[in-house]
Design a protein around this motif. Sequence first.
Motif, PDB file in Angstrom:
ATOM      1  N   TYR A 219       0.827  -1.211   0.000  1.00 30.67           N
ATOM      2  CA  TYR A 219       0.000   0.000   0.000  1.00 30.67           C
ATOM      3  C   TYR A 219       0.859   1.259   0.000  1.00 30.67           C
ATOM      4  CZ  TYR A 219      -3.325   3.547   1.507  1.00 30.67           C
ATOM      5  OH  TYR A 219      -4.082   4.692   1.581  1.00 30.67           O
ATOM      6  N   LEU A 220       1.861   1.295   0.834  1.00 30.98           N
ATOM      7  CA  LEU A 220       2.720   2.482   0.917  1.00 30.98           C
ATOM      8  C   LEU A 220       3.463   2.721  -0.395  1.00 30.98           C
ATOM      9  CD1 LEU A 220       4.216   2.155   4.527  1.00 30.98           C
ATOM     10  CD2 LEU A 220       2.279   3.550   3.760  1.00 30.98           C
ATOM     11  N   SER A 221       3.875   1.634  -1.053  1.00 32.53           N
ATOM     12  CA  SER A 221       4.557   1.769  -2.349  1.00 32.53           C
ATOM     13  C   SER A 221       3.628   2.369  -3.393  1.00 32.53           C
ATOM     14  CB  SER A 221       5.063   0.407  -2.831  1.00 32.53           C
ATOM     15  OG  SER A 221       6.040  -0.111  -1.949  1.00 32.53           O
ATOM     16  N   GLY A 222       2.393   1.892  -3.430  1.00 35.23           N
ATOM     17  CA  GLY A 222       1.434   2.399  -4.396  1.00 35.23           C
ATOM     18  C   GLY A 222       1.067   3.842  -4.136  1.00 35.23           C
ATOM     19  N   LYS A 223       0.909   4.193  -2.879  1.00 35.51           N
ATOM     20  CA  LYS A 223       0.543   5.560  -2.512  1.00 35.51           C
ATOM     21  C   LYS A 223       1.620   6.549  -2.925  1.00 35.51           C
ATOM     22  CE  LYS A 223      -1.464   8.103   1.375  1.00 35.51           C
ATOM     23  NZ  LYS A 223      -1.813   8.027   2.820  1.00 35.51           N
ATOM     24  N   THR A 224       2.871   6.163  -2.710  1.00 35.15           N
ATOM     25  CA  THR A 224       3.989   7.032  -3.070  1.00 35.15           C
ATOM     26  C   THR A 224       4.149   7.129  -4.584  1.00 35.15           C
ATOM     27  OG1 THR A 224       5.163   6.473  -1.030  1.00 35.15           O
ATOM     28  CG2 THR A 224       6.466   7.406  -2.818  1.00 35.15           C
ATOM     29  N   ALA A 225       4.112   5.988  -5.264  1.00 39.23           N
ATOM     30  CA  ALA A 225       4.386   5.958  -6.704  1.00 39.23           C
ATOM     31  C   ALA A 225       3.287   6.618  -7.526  1.00 39.23           C
ATOM     32  CB  ALA A 225       4.567   4.514  -7.162  1.00 39.23           C
ATOM     33  N   LYS A 256      14.842   3.830  -6.704  1.00 35.29           N
ATOM     34  CA  LYS A 256      15.501   2.533  -6.858  1.00 35.29           C
ATOM     35  C   LYS A 256      14.848   1.492  -5.954  1.00 35.29           C
ATOM     36  CE  LYS A 256      20.046   0.313  -6.719  1.00 35.29           C
ATOM     37  NZ  LYS A 256      21.507   0.494  -6.437  1.00 35.29           N
ATOM     38  N   GLU A 257      14.433   1.922  -4.746  1.00 28.24           N
ATOM     39  CA  GLU A 257      13.790   0.998  -3.800  1.00 28.24           C
ATOM     40  C   GLU A 257      12.476   0.469  -4.368  1.00 28.24           C
ATOM     41  OE1 GLU A 257      16.705   3.458  -1.855  1.00 28.24           O
ATOM     42  OE2 GLU A 257      14.929   4.015  -3.039  1.00 28.24           O
ATOM     43  N   PHE A 258      11.683   1.379  -4.986  1.00 28.75           N
ATOM     44  CA  PHE A 258      10.406   0.975  -5.576  1.00 28.75           C
ATOM     45  C   PHE A 258      10.635  -0.029  -6.703  1.00 28.75           C
ATOM     46  CE2 PHE A 258       7.145   1.438  -8.829  1.00 28.75           C
ATOM     47  CZ  PHE A 258       5.974   1.300  -8.089  1.00 28.75           C
ATOM     48  N   SER A 259      11.589   0.272  -7.588  1.00 29.73           N
ATOM     49  CA  SER A 259      11.872  -0.604  -8.725  1.00 29.73           C
ATOM     50  C   SER A 259      12.338  -1.980  -8.266  1.00 29.73           C
ATOM     51  CB  SER A 259      12.935   0.032  -9.625  1.00 29.73           C
ATOM     52  OG  SER A 259      12.494   1.273 -10.137  1.00 29.73           O
ATOM     53  N   THR A 260      13.215  -1.990  -7.265  1.00 24.89           N
ATOM     54  CA  THR A 260      13.722  -3.265  -6.747  1.00 24.89           C
ATOM     55  C   THR A 260      12.611  -4.073  -6.097  1.00 24.89           C
ATOM     56  OG1 THR A 260      15.909  -2.296  -6.359  1.00 24.89           O
ATOM     57  CG2 THR A 260      15.392  -4.328  -5.184  1.00 24.89           C
ATOM     58  N   PHE A 261      11.747  -3.400  -5.324  1.00 19.07           N
ATOM     59  CA  PHE A 261      10.639  -4.082  -4.647  1.00 19.07           C
ATOM     60  C   PHE A 261       9.734  -4.784  -5.645  1.00 19.07           C
ATOM     61  CE2 PHE A 261       6.107  -3.666  -3.453  1.00 19.07           C
ATOM     62  CZ  PHE A 261       6.064  -4.598  -2.422  1.00 19.07           C
ATOM     63  N   PHE A 262       9.326  -4.079  -6.702  1.00 20.42           N
ATOM     64  CA  PHE A 262       8.389  -4.677  -7.651  1.00 20.42           C
ATOM     65  C   PHE A 262       9.053  -5.727  -8.521  1.00 20.42           C
ATOM     66  CE2 PHE A 262       5.126  -1.674  -6.571  1.00 20.42           C
ATOM     67  CZ  PHE A 262       3.981  -2.390  -6.864  1.00 20.42           C
ATOM     68  N   SER A 263      10.289  -5.497  -8.888  1.00 18.15           N
ATOM     69  CA  SER A 263      10.988  -6.493  -9.698  1.00 18.15           C
ATOM     70  C   SER A 263      11.129  -7.810  -8.930  1.00 18.15           C
ATOM     71  CB  SER A 263      12.369  -5.963 -10.092  1.00 18.15           C
ATOM     72  OG  SER A 263      13.030  -6.877 -10.926  1.00 18.15           O
ATOM     73  N   ASN A 264      11.518  -7.724  -7.685  1.00 15.52           N
ATOM     74  CA  ASN A 264      11.639  -8.931  -6.855  1.00 15.52           C
ATOM     75  C   ASN A 264      10.287  -9.606  -6.652  1.00 15.52           C
ATOM     76  OD1 ASN A 264      14.370  -8.531  -6.601  1.00 15.52           O
ATOM     77  ND2 ASN A 264      14.233  -7.504  -4.618  1.00 15.52           N
ATOM     78  N   LEU A 265       9.263  -8.782  -6.422  1.00 24.13           N
ATOM     79  CA  LEU A 265       7.919  -9.324  -6.200  1.00 24.13           C
ATOM     80  C   LEU A 265       7.440 -10.117  -7.408  1.00 24.13           C
ATOM     81  CD1 LEU A 265       5.251  -9.462  -4.562  1.00 24.13           C
ATOM     82  CD2 LEU A 265       4.610  -7.292  -5.639  1.00 24.13           C
ATOM     83  N   VAL A 266       7.565  -9.517  -8.588  1.00 27.02           N
ATOM     84  CA  VAL A 266       7.081 -10.161  -9.815  1.00 27.02           C
ATOM     85  C   VAL A 266       7.863 -11.443 -10.105  1.00 27.02           C
ATOM     86  CG1 VAL A 266       6.912  -9.926 -12.330  1.00 27.02           C
ATOM     87  CG2 VAL A 266       6.198  -8.043 -10.838  1.00 27.02           C
ATOM     88  N   TRP A 267       9.183 -11.367 -10.056  1.00 26.51           N
ATOM     89  CA  TRP A 267       9.976 -12.519 -10.497  1.00 26.51           C
ATOM     90  C   TRP A 267      10.094 -13.606  -9.450  1.00 26.51           C
ATOM     91  CZ3 TRP A 267      10.747 -13.953 -15.195  1.00 26.51           C
ATOM     92  CH2 TRP A 267      10.447 -13.014 -16.184  1.00 26.51           C
ATOM     93  N   GLN A 332       4.998  -3.957 -17.148  1.00 26.31           N
ATOM     94  CA  GLN A 332       3.550  -4.092 -17.381  1.00 26.31           C
ATOM     95  C   GLN A 332       2.814  -4.254 -16.049  1.00 26.31           C
ATOM     96  OE1 GLN A 332       3.428  -3.173 -20.384  1.00 26.31           O
ATOM     97  NE2 GLN A 332       5.582  -3.776 -20.601  1.00 26.31           N
ATOM     98  N   CYS A 333       3.407  -4.992 -15.125  1.00 26.55           N
ATOM     99  CA  CYS A 333       2.793  -5.157 -13.802  1.00 26.55           C
ATOM    100  C   CYS A 333       2.723  -3.825 -13.064  1.00 26.55           C
ATOM    101  CB  CYS A 333       3.593  -6.163 -12.966  1.00 26.55           C
ATOM    102  SG  CYS A 333       3.386  -7.866 -13.496  1.00 26.55           S
ATOM    103  N   VAL A 334       3.766  -3.026 -13.179  1.00 29.06           N
ATOM    104  CA  VAL A 334       3.807  -1.740 -12.483  1.00 29.06           C
ATOM    105  C   VAL A 334       2.732  -0.795 -13.011  1.00 29.06           C
ATOM    106  CG1 VAL A 334       5.176   0.363 -12.153  1.00 29.06           C
ATOM    107  CG2 VAL A 334       6.215  -1.870 -11.760  1.00 29.06           C
ATOM    108  N   VAL A 335       2.613  -0.697 -14.343  1.00 26.88           N
ATOM    109  CA  VAL A 335       1.622   0.233 -14.884  1.00 26.88           C
ATOM    110  C   VAL A 335       0.204  -0.243 -14.580  1.00 26.88           C
ATOM    111  CG1 VAL A 335       1.377  -0.746 -17.225  1.00 26.88           C
ATOM    112  CG2 VAL A 335       1.114   1.708 -16.860  1.00 26.88           C
ATOM    113  N   PHE A 336       0.007  -1.560 -14.574  1.00 25.31           N
ATOM    114  CA  PHE A 336      -1.301  -2.107 -14.220  1.00 25.31           C
ATOM    115  C   PHE A 336      -1.617  -1.801 -12.756  1.00 25.31           C
ATOM    116  CE2 PHE A 336      -3.924  -5.909 -12.976  1.00 25.31           C
ATOM    117  CZ  PHE A 336      -5.063  -5.519 -13.650  1.00 25.31           C
ATOM    118  N   PHE A 337      -0.608  -1.919 -11.914  1.00 25.68           N
ATOM    119  CA  PHE A 337      -0.775  -1.622 -10.492  1.00 25.68           C
ATOM    120  C   PHE A 337      -1.115  -0.151 -10.269  1.00 25.68           C
ATOM    121  CE2 PHE A 337       1.459  -0.033  -6.633  1.00 25.68           C
ATOM    122  CZ  PHE A 337       0.611  -0.574  -5.687  1.00 25.68           C
ATOM    123  N   LEU A 338      -0.370   0.746 -10.897  1.00 27.09           N
ATOM    124  CA  LEU A 338      -0.589   2.178 -10.683  1.00 27.09           C
ATOM    125  C   LEU A 338      -1.936   2.628 -11.226  1.00 27.09           C
ATOM    126  CD1 LEU A 338       2.949   3.673 -11.427  1.00 27.09           C
ATOM    127  CD2 LEU A 338       1.885   3.202  -9.216  1.00 27.09           C
TER     128      LEU A 338
END
Length: 539
Positions: A219-225, A256-267, A332-338
């Motif tokens: 939630y915090l990641s989405g709110k910030t991004a 960088k923290e946001f990108s790393t978080f989502f990349s790790n989550l997806v993969w 694609q996951c990030v843009v769908f999420f946002l």
Amino acid sequence: MLVEIVSCLMNLVLSKWSLVAGILVYFGYKWSTATFDIFEKRGLKFIPPIPLIGNSKNMVFQLESFSNFIKNLYNYFPQEKIFGLFEFRQPTFMLRDPELIKQLCVKDFDHFLDHRLMLHEDQDPLFTKNLVSLKGQKWRDMRSTLSPAFTGSKMRAMFHLISECCADTVSYLEKEVKDEKALLTDTRDLFTRFTNDAIATCAFGIKVDSFRDKNNVFYLSGKTASDFSGFRSLIFLCLQQFPNLSKFLGLSLFTKEFSTFFSNLVWDTIRYRERENVIRPDMINLLIQARKGKLKHEQEECDQEGYSTAKEITVGQVIDQSKLDEDDLTAQCVVFFLAGFDTSSTLMCFTAHELAVNPEVQKKLLQEVDATYEKLEGRPLTYEALQNMPYLDMVISESLRYWPPAVVTDKRCVKPYTVRMDGQSHDVKVGEGIMIPIIGLHHDSQYFPNPDIFDPERFNEENKHNIVPFTYLPFGVGPRNCIGSRFALMETKAIIYYILTKFTFEVSEKTQIPLKLKNGGFSVKPEKGFWLDLKPRND
């Protein structure tokens, strides 16, 4: 004597620097205004620009909301079908005529294939590689690869996940209200937490409870991004208007923290599922299928889809699995999420507000909700039942007209083009942009009588056929319309239905009437927030 010599030398130095400063100012002025004669040379009316910032003063200095900014641009030349304006130094063509919009964005789409954002691909991969930012053939192929994931049949398979999130949300609200007459609610907080949980389960296959775990990382990641206000809006402007300077300065929308978080989550999720052979009806599973070349286009069933649903057009070839790298899928996951987190929750907030301030509309919708609830005989809402709620669709469609979350869309000319109309012709050169003012069209009394009245009856069976094509564009226009419109409409209708089975939306002491939008930024937000009372239904 010495004092006079020093004074003379200082005057010479000051004169020299004054001359240098004067030369810099002169050439800076000439550079900043070098494009300002473009429309005059082409015989097209244009809004008089200001050096360097063009016609963007009110956005740069946050003097009005983005919605009002676009609306006022649209109304500057009310009799013109097309005219010019300047975003900083960039010449942009404003399209006001629906036939012209159809011509450029559909019939001659190949000339205006891309959006205008021109970031370097290696600058911010999670942003530059997503479907919104991709260009040319890369966009065509990615769109064709992903479009089978957003069909009606895929939404139906995913619907029970949305239904569970809705039920959990209402259960939380019932416990919160207890014996109170009403629950004062910040609906922005309510709906972003709901959409966060819905996206978590439907896209990433993870269970998140944002109502009880208020500060979960998802939630915090989405709110910030998704926050494009304040300094971040200036970063976005710089990225859009000055891509080379942005790259030099190392500007990025995502940390960088946001990108790393989502990349790790997806993969981590993808590798776990492939290793354990886990199959779940969500976006990750669909991307795994796409990566393996198993996601195919299929014949759509004839669902009673909402009026606002964007129609899909085949535009390219499915990408071979070997060409899909980690950044491609993560982006694609990030843009769908946002999109799901922010724009869908915005639609929900405005819909709830309009139901509260228009009790006659809410009363009629409650009748349809109750009738659907009785037909289900206590069973959870189904996808089919949701598609058979015409008045709910009318309410959502009118909410999208009155308060479109995306107030404008744009295109970039990729092949030389000449606009021909009314015996005149105007050239559009490669690299120049066109603007489609969604909010302006939606509030034009020529197309929508009494546009400042919230009236769902515009979209009833008798009236909706009278809406002029290409004047109602809540999910964009042409082949680059919003791929996720079905998902957005599905989750919005579902949560409104579930809440109305137990509560009504009521005006509270903190409700702003009329609602006024916050100045600055690119998000559509009211200046005093979204506040309503949720009143338990006792009937």
